[in-house]
Design a protein around this motif. Structure first.
Motif, PDB file in Angstrom:
ATOM      1  N   ARG A  16       0.289   4.665  -2.351  1.00  0.00           N
ATOM      2  CA  ARG A  16      -0.331   5.843  -1.743  1.00  0.00           C
ATOM      3  C   ARG A  16       0.397   6.214  -0.465  1.00  0.00           C
ATOM      4  O   ARG A  16       1.055   5.371   0.135  1.00  0.00           O
ATOM      5  CB  ARG A  16      -1.809   5.583  -1.462  1.00  0.00           C
ATOM      6  CG  ARG A  16      -2.087   4.540  -0.426  1.00  0.00           C
ATOM      7  CD  ARG A  16      -3.569   4.188  -0.304  1.00  0.00           C
ATOM      8  NE  ARG A  16      -4.112   3.572  -1.486  1.00  0.00           N
ATOM      9  CZ  ARG A  16      -4.044   2.269  -1.742  1.00  0.00           C
ATOM     10  NH1 ARG A  16      -3.444   1.459  -0.914  1.00  0.00           N
ATOM     11  NH2 ARG A  16      -4.576   1.772  -2.821  1.00  0.00           N
ATOM     12  N   ASN A  30       0.830  -1.212   0.000  1.00  0.00           N
ATOM     13  CA  ASN A  30       0.000   0.000   0.000  1.00  0.00           C
ATOM     14  C   ASN A  30       0.861   1.257   0.000  1.00  0.00           C
ATOM     15  O   ASN A  30       0.499   2.259  -0.621  1.00  0.00           O
ATOM     16  CB  ASN A  30      -0.933   0.021   1.209  1.00  0.00           C
ATOM     17  CG  ASN A  30      -2.015  -1.018   1.111  1.00  0.00           C
ATOM     18  OD1 ASN A  30      -2.570  -1.242   0.045  1.00  0.00           O
ATOM     19  ND2 ASN A  30      -2.310  -1.676   2.220  1.00  0.00           N
ATOM     20  N   ARG A  88       5.935  13.319  -1.381  1.00  0.00           N
ATOM     21  CA  ARG A  88       5.116  13.149  -0.188  1.00  0.00           C
ATOM     22  C   ARG A  88       5.657  13.946   0.998  1.00  0.00           C
ATOM     23  O   ARG A  88       4.958  14.096   1.997  1.00  0.00           O
ATOM     24  CB  ARG A  88       5.043  11.672   0.202  1.00  0.00           C
ATOM     25  CG  ARG A  88       4.428  10.788  -0.873  1.00  0.00           C
ATOM     26  CD  ARG A  88       4.407   9.344  -0.429  1.00  0.00           C
ATOM     27  NE  ARG A  88       3.988   8.463  -1.512  1.00  0.00           N
ATOM     28  CZ  ARG A  88       3.830   7.158  -1.390  1.00  0.00           C
ATOM     29  NH1 ARG A  88       4.063   6.570  -0.222  1.00  0.00           N
ATOM     30  NH2 ARG A  88       3.465   6.432  -2.419  1.00  0.00           N
ATOM     31  N   TRP A 127       1.472   6.633   3.152  1.00  0.00           N
ATOM     32  CA  TRP A 127       1.210   5.929   4.405  1.00  0.00           C
ATOM     33  C   TRP A 127       2.490   6.025   5.235  1.00  0.00           C
ATOM     34  O   TRP A 127       3.394   5.213   5.078  1.00  0.00           O
ATOM     35  CB  TRP A 127       0.824   4.478   4.136  1.00  0.00           C
ATOM     36  CG  TRP A 127       0.572   3.677   5.368  1.00  0.00           C
ATOM     37  CD1 TRP A 127       0.081   4.119   6.556  1.00  0.00           C
ATOM     38  CD2 TRP A 127       0.822   2.274   5.530  1.00  0.00           C
ATOM     39  NE1 TRP A 127       0.001   3.075   7.440  1.00  0.00           N
ATOM     40  CE2 TRP A 127       0.443   1.936   6.839  1.00  0.00           C
ATOM     41  CE3 TRP A 127       1.319   1.286   4.704  1.00  0.00           C
ATOM     42  CZ2 TRP A 127       0.552   0.650   7.341  1.00  0.00           C
ATOM     43  CZ3 TRP A 127       1.424   0.011   5.199  1.00  0.00           C
ATOM     44  CH2 TRP A 127       1.044  -0.319   6.492  1.00  0.00           C
TER      45      TRP A 127
END
Length: 86
Positions: A43, A39, A67, A45
């Motif tokens: 995206r 994951n 990010r 995390w």
């Protein structure tokens, strides 16, 4: 510096292989299902990113600059959610 140059998922997997492990093994070692850390490849995390980066030995903002930096190039503070274990 262009902060949108995130590593490709295949590069992350290759870096883990160079360290003698796999994404599934790192995931299981962290007490997660073998596919859970995938994951973090797709995206944001923070917890998963931190686990992967600890296994590789590189800071998360080096692997996923998009990010961790804003549009001006300033490092963003990201935190992991605390889970209430009651």
């Amino acid at each position: 510096m262009n902060y949108s140059n995130d590593w490709y998922p295949a590069d992350i997997i290759a870096a883990l292989r160079k360290k003698g492990t796999t994404l599934a093994a790192v995931s299981r070692a962290a007490g997660l299902s073998s596919s859970t850390l995938s994951n973090a490849l797709a995206r944001p995390w923070p917890k998963g990113e931190a686990i992967i980066c600890a296994a590789i030995g590189i800071a998360p903002h080096r692997i996923w600059p998009s990010r961790y930096y804003d549009v001006r190039g300033n490092l963003i503070t990201r935190s992991m959610r605390a889970r209430n274990k009651s």
